[in-house]
Enzyme design. Structure first.
Site, short mmCIF file in Angstrom:
data_model
loop_
_atom_site.label_atom_id
_atom_site.label_comp_id
_atom_site.label_asym_id
_atom_site.label_seq_id
_atom_site.Cartn_x
_atom_site.Cartn_y
_atom_site.Cartn_z
CB THR A 48 -0.93 0.08 1.17
OG1 THR A 48 -1.85 -1.28 1.35
CG2 THR A 48 -1.95 1.06 1.14
CD GLU A 108 -6.51 3.76 -11.16
OE1 GLU A 108 -5.94 2.96 -10.29
OE2 GLU A 108 -6.49 3.41 -12.39
CD GLN A 158 -3.11 17.17 -3.84
OE1 GLN A 158 -3.86 16.73 -4.87
NE2 GLN A 158 -2.05 17.99 -4.35
C1 LIG Z 1 -10.52 11.78 -16.98
C2 LIG Z 1 -11.21 11.18 -15.66
C3 LIG Z 1 -11.11 9.82 -15.44
C4 LIG Z 1 -11.55 9.25 -14.55
N1 LIG Z 1 -11.75 7.79 -14.42
C5 LIG Z 1 -12.57 7.17 -13.41
C6 LIG Z 1 -12.95 5.96 -13.40
O1 LIG Z 1 -12.86 5.35 -14.40
N2 LIG Z 1 -13.67 5.30 -12.20
C7 LIG Z 1 -13.76 6.13 -11.48
O2 LIG Z 1 -14.38 5.61 -10.27
N3 LIG Z 1 -13.15 7.61 -11.18
C8 LIG Z 1 -12.55 7.95 -12.32
N4 LIG Z 1 -12.14 9.44 -12.20
C9 LIG Z 1 -12.40 10.07 -11.03
C10 LIG Z 1 -11.23 10.45 -10.06
O3 LIG Z 1 -10.72 9.24 -9.63
C11 LIG Z 1 -11.55 11.51 -9.10
O4 LIG Z 1 -11.66 12.76 -9.95
C12 LIG Z 1 -10.40 11.82 -8.27
O5 LIG Z 1 -10.31 10.61 -7.27
C13 LIG Z 1 -10.56 13.05 -7.42
O6 LIG Z 1 -11.83 13.21 -6.88
P1 LIG Z 1 -12.58 14.58 -7.28
O7 LIG Z 1 -12.74 14.88 -8.46
O8 LIG Z 1 -14.16 14.53 -6.67
O9 LIG Z 1 -11.90 15.58 -6.37
P2 LIG Z 1 -11.82 16.10 -5.00
O10 LIG Z 1 -12.03 14.85 -4.04
O11 LIG Z 1 -13.04 17.00 -4.73
O12 LIG Z 1 -10.59 16.77 -4.74
C14 LIG Z 1 -10.33 18.30 -4.92
C15 LIG Z 1 -9.21 18.75 -4.55
O13 LIG Z 1 -9.02 18.44 -3.20
C16 LIG Z 1 -8.06 17.56 -2.75
N5 LIG Z 1 -8.32 16.84 -1.48
C17 LIG Z 1 -9.39 16.18 -1.21
N6 LIG Z 1 -9.44 15.64 -0.18
C18 LIG Z 1 -8.35 16.13 0.62
C19 LIG Z 1 -7.68 15.79 1.80
N7 LIG Z 1 -8.21 15.26 2.44
N8 LIG Z 1 -6.37 16.28 2.01
C20 LIG Z 1 -5.83 17.04 1.05
N9 LIG Z 1 -6.35 17.44 -0.11
C21 LIG Z 1 -7.62 16.81 -0.27
C22 LIG Z 1 -7.67 16.89 -4.08
O14 LIG Z 1 -6.50 16.43 -3.73
C23 LIG Z 1 -8.08 17.61 -4.97
O15 LIG Z 1 -6.69 18.54 -5.29
C24 LIG Z 1 -11.64 9.88 -13.34
C25 LIG Z 1 -11.45 11.38 -13.37
C26 LIG Z 1 -11.11 12.05 -14.51
C27 LIG Z 1 -10.99 13.34 -14.47
#
Ligand SMILES: Cc1cc2nc3c(=O)[nH]c(=O)nc-3n(C[C@H](O)[C@H](O)[C@H](O)COP(=O)(O)OP(=O)(O)OC[C@H]3O[C@@H](n4cnc5c(N)ncnc54)[C@H](O)[C@@H]3O)c2cc1C
Lengths: 262, 378
Positions: free
Chosen positions: B311, B361, B365
């Site tokens: 992990t 994935e 952060q």
């Molecule tokens: C093109 C694309 C393809 C994707 N494909 C898939 C897929 O096939 N299947 C799937 O399930 N998902 C998929 N995703 C989703 C992707 O995994 C998420 O976008 C990602 O996990 C971030 O989540 P969020 O966009 O909601 O951002 P948020 O969680 O809202 O994060 C916003 C910002 O806050 C930061 N942040 C959040 N929490 C914390 C914390 N506790 N401490 C510090 N910083 C923090 C993050 O690092 C980020 O900078 C895809 C995304 C994209 C853009």
């Protein structure tokens, strides 16, 4: 059918070749080897013929050093059934190579129904081995082949000649056919193919096993050198039509007096 | 382990050849048009480059994780976006590989080895990305089936998938203890597929939202027991993060190769720009970071292959390799100067594509949260 394919291992096309210290050959230590690209067409053609004729086997033959067996492994990963390597220095001449290939075919215990190769190897570019081999075996041979059709033991072979026209031959197999680009599109070795290739038989022979010795050598390499470096090109610019005649005159003058090509 | 096996070298070489001949020549155009790489994807499948996680018992090649990251790096070298489509198949199938019963593996994995098929991994929701344990999609017990309701967001391959591996909760109040994982087949009634997202990079990949309106899914499609989905998701990420990290290595290596060529050609102040020491410092940093990234990826994969907990190292690999890829591709644009900013040259696309690797994935952060949590535990 017993199909044989002759493959050579050559330096990767991006290799910067260097002569070795005594100039008797190229420095082979750091070279990345690949299957001669023209031989890929031969392997593909063999696999196509095999697919069209039940109970066929494809045997790949190579004469060369044992350090790296890239070409044979690639051919078997593409689908060839077995391989024979005649271990030798990489600096044999065409005659020795052809004689060793003939010996390898004989040692295989199989009577060839078809022998395929590339039209030339991209390293030495001698364009001799297929024809020499055919002569030694008393078989017909056609080179620079871009079309292949089989009807029983009758082969209709298309061959490219200068100026882009085609010659069509009817040849009775067994024959030696040297392939050119355009005859087919070589398949990739698939990943499962690569894994399966590990289990395919690779027989190793020595030059002695195929009765080839230094006495068979017709060409002795003695003075490998890099070609002289090309001087930098010259660029001529005419900013508008009025300047053009002057520039043309200058270019023609240089071609005549300096480059001496016209 | 400081050399790949002969066989792994051949895998890499073959995948690189595929990248050079099949992917690189069309990647720019597919990116521009936002076109799904259906033909390339299928051809890659025929050659065994897709679904590298399926075990040999179910018709797969039986690759190790180290094999898989080696292949992935080479495909990402050709195009990170096209590789996303290919990699998403594995991400989606991994939960079945990890947690599926024998029958489920026969039923869901085998068809992927017999025919070209596409899959989607559906975890993220509009309001839950990083905080994945808070997902709101519900699985309600309907007797012999589960009733699925909710919305998923950013789902790769969603418009083309034959199979959706979907995470939801049997009770949102249970937080991660309620998370469960269901396999939903294409065409399920009530499954609505959203419009394609218009993205900055990875434009050849297909990303959409999904809506589940009372979708009935047979009970036997649940992986393990209700409430065990969270641990399946975490184990999946332990395997898939090294893959994303290796795409970062592939993208960065491509940027470096472009830079090396350009720096030896472009002349300013009477010498090639590669002879200016300031640029040499940048190039040296690129080389160092690529080497470190690749070693981390290989270690993470090796640990998984040897059934050791990975992990922390998987997260180290993911964060380091993707952050490095972003930096390296950004500097590649810098080294190309004005030409780097033009779509005529390859590095502009590399920079856009690199960004996503730091987000999906688990963002960079979130990887650091995982790494710190693991470190502080001891
Ligand atoms: C093109 C694309 C393809 C994707 N494909 C898939 C897929 O096939 N299947 C799937 O399930 N998902 C998929 N995703 C989703 C992707 O995994 C998420 O976008 C990602 O996990 C971030 O989540 P969020 O966009 O909601 O951002 P948020 O969680 O809202 O994060 C916003 C910002 O806050 C930061 N942040 C959040 N929490 C914390 C914390 N506790 N401490 C510090 N910083 C923090 C993050 O690092 C980020 O900078 C895809 C995304 C994209 C853009």
């Amino acid at each position: 059918m017993n199909i044989f394919v002759c493959v050579k291992q050559v330096p990767d096309t991006e290799t910067k070749v260097q002569p070795n210290s005594d100039g008797s050959f190229i420095e082979t230590n750091a070279i990345k080897w690949i299957m001669n690209p023209y031989d890929e067409f031969a392997v593909e053609q063999a696999l196509l013929v095999k697919a069209a004729n039940s109970d066929s086997t494809v045997t790949v033959l190579r004469v060369g050093s044992v350090k790296d067996t890239e070409a044979l492994r690639t051919a078997m990963a593409m689908g060839a059934d077995e391989a024979i390597l005649v271990e030798a220095e990489d600096n044999l001449d065409s005659y020795m190579t052809a004689k060793a290939l003939k010996g390898a075919i004989e040692k295989s215990g199989k009577t060839p129904d078809l022998i395929l190769s590339g039209k030339q190897a991209i390293d030495s570019d001698a364009l001799q081995v297929p024809q020499l081999l055919a002569q030694m075996l008393g078989l017909p041979s056609v080179s620079v082949v871009v079309g292949f059709e089989q009807n029983g033991d009758k082969l209709q072979i298309k061959r490219e000649v200068e100026g882009g026209s085609l010659e069509v031959y009817e040849v009775t197999s067994p024959a030696v056919i040297a392939c050119n680009k355009g005859i087919n599109t070589p398949r990739y070795a698939s990943l499962p193919g690569i894994m399966k290739a590990k289990k395919k038989p690779l027989t190793q022979l020595s030059l002695g096993d195929v009765s080839v010795s230094e006495e068979d050598r017709r060409v002795k390499y003695s003075d490998y050198k890099l070609p002289p470096e090309k001087p930098a090109g010259k660029k001529f610019e005419a900013m508008d039509e009025a300047q053009a005649p002057g520039v043309v005159k200058e270019v023609v003058g240089l071609l005549r007096n300096e480059a001496k090509v016209i | 382990m400081f050399e790949l096996s002969e066989e792994q070298k051949e895998f890499k070489e073959m995948a690189m050849k595929f990248s050079r001949n099949e992917i690189i020549p069309v990647a720019q155009k597919l990116d521009e048009e936002g076109k799904f790489p259906q033909d390339i994807f299928k051809k890659a499948w025929e050659l065994g480059l897709v679904n590298t996680s399926i075990p040999a018992e179910y018709g797969g090649a039986g690759f190790s994780n180290l094999d898989a990251v080696t292949i992935c790096e080479a495909l990402a070298y050709g195009c990170m976006g096209i590789n996303t489509s290919i990699m998403a198949n594995d991400l989606a199938l991994l939960p079945i590989v990890i947690a599926g019963s024998h029958e489920q593996k026969e039923k869901f994995l085998k068809p992927f080895t017999e025919q070209f098929k596409i899959a989607s991994f559906c975890l993220t929701e509009p309001n839950n990305g990083s905080d994945a344990a808070g997902i709101k999609t519900t699985f309600k017990d309907g007797g012999d089936h589960w009733i699925v309701n909710g919305e998923k967001m950013w789902i790769t391959n969603a418009g083309y998938a034959d199979l959706y591996v979907v995470y939801g909760t049997i009770d949102p109040n249970l937080k991660h203890k309620g998370i469960s994982c269901l396999v939903v087949e294409k065409g399920a009634e009530g499954l609505e597929i959203g419009k394609k997202e218009d993205k900055m990079g990875h434009r050849a990949s297909d990303t959409r939202s999904l809506r589940f309106n009372n979708v009935k899914v047979p009970k036997e499609n649940m992986l393990q027991n209700p409430g065990e989905g969270w641990s399946i998701a975490m184990k999946t990420l332990d395997h898939s993060r090294p893959l994303v990290a290796s795409s970062g290595v592939g993208g960065a290596q491509r940027a470096l190769d472009c830079v090396v060529q350009y720096a030896n050609e472009r002349v300013q102040f009477g010498k090639t720009i590669g002879q200016h020491q300031a640029l040499q410092m940048m190039i040296a940093d690129m080389v160092m970071k690529i080497e470190c990234s690749r070693l981390l990826v290989q270690k993470a994969a090796w640990l998984a292959d040897n059934n050791q907990r990975n992990t922390d190292i998987a997260s180290c690999a993911k964060a380091f390799a993707t952050d490095s890829c972003m930096e390296i591709t950004t500097n590649a644009v810098q080294i190309y100067g004005g030409y780097g900013y033009s779509k005529e040259y390859p590095v502009e696309k590399l920079m856009r594509d690199a960004k996503l690797l730091q987000i999906y994935e688990g963002t960079s952060q979130i990887q650091r949260l995982v790494i710190a949590r693991e470190a502080l535990r001891n």
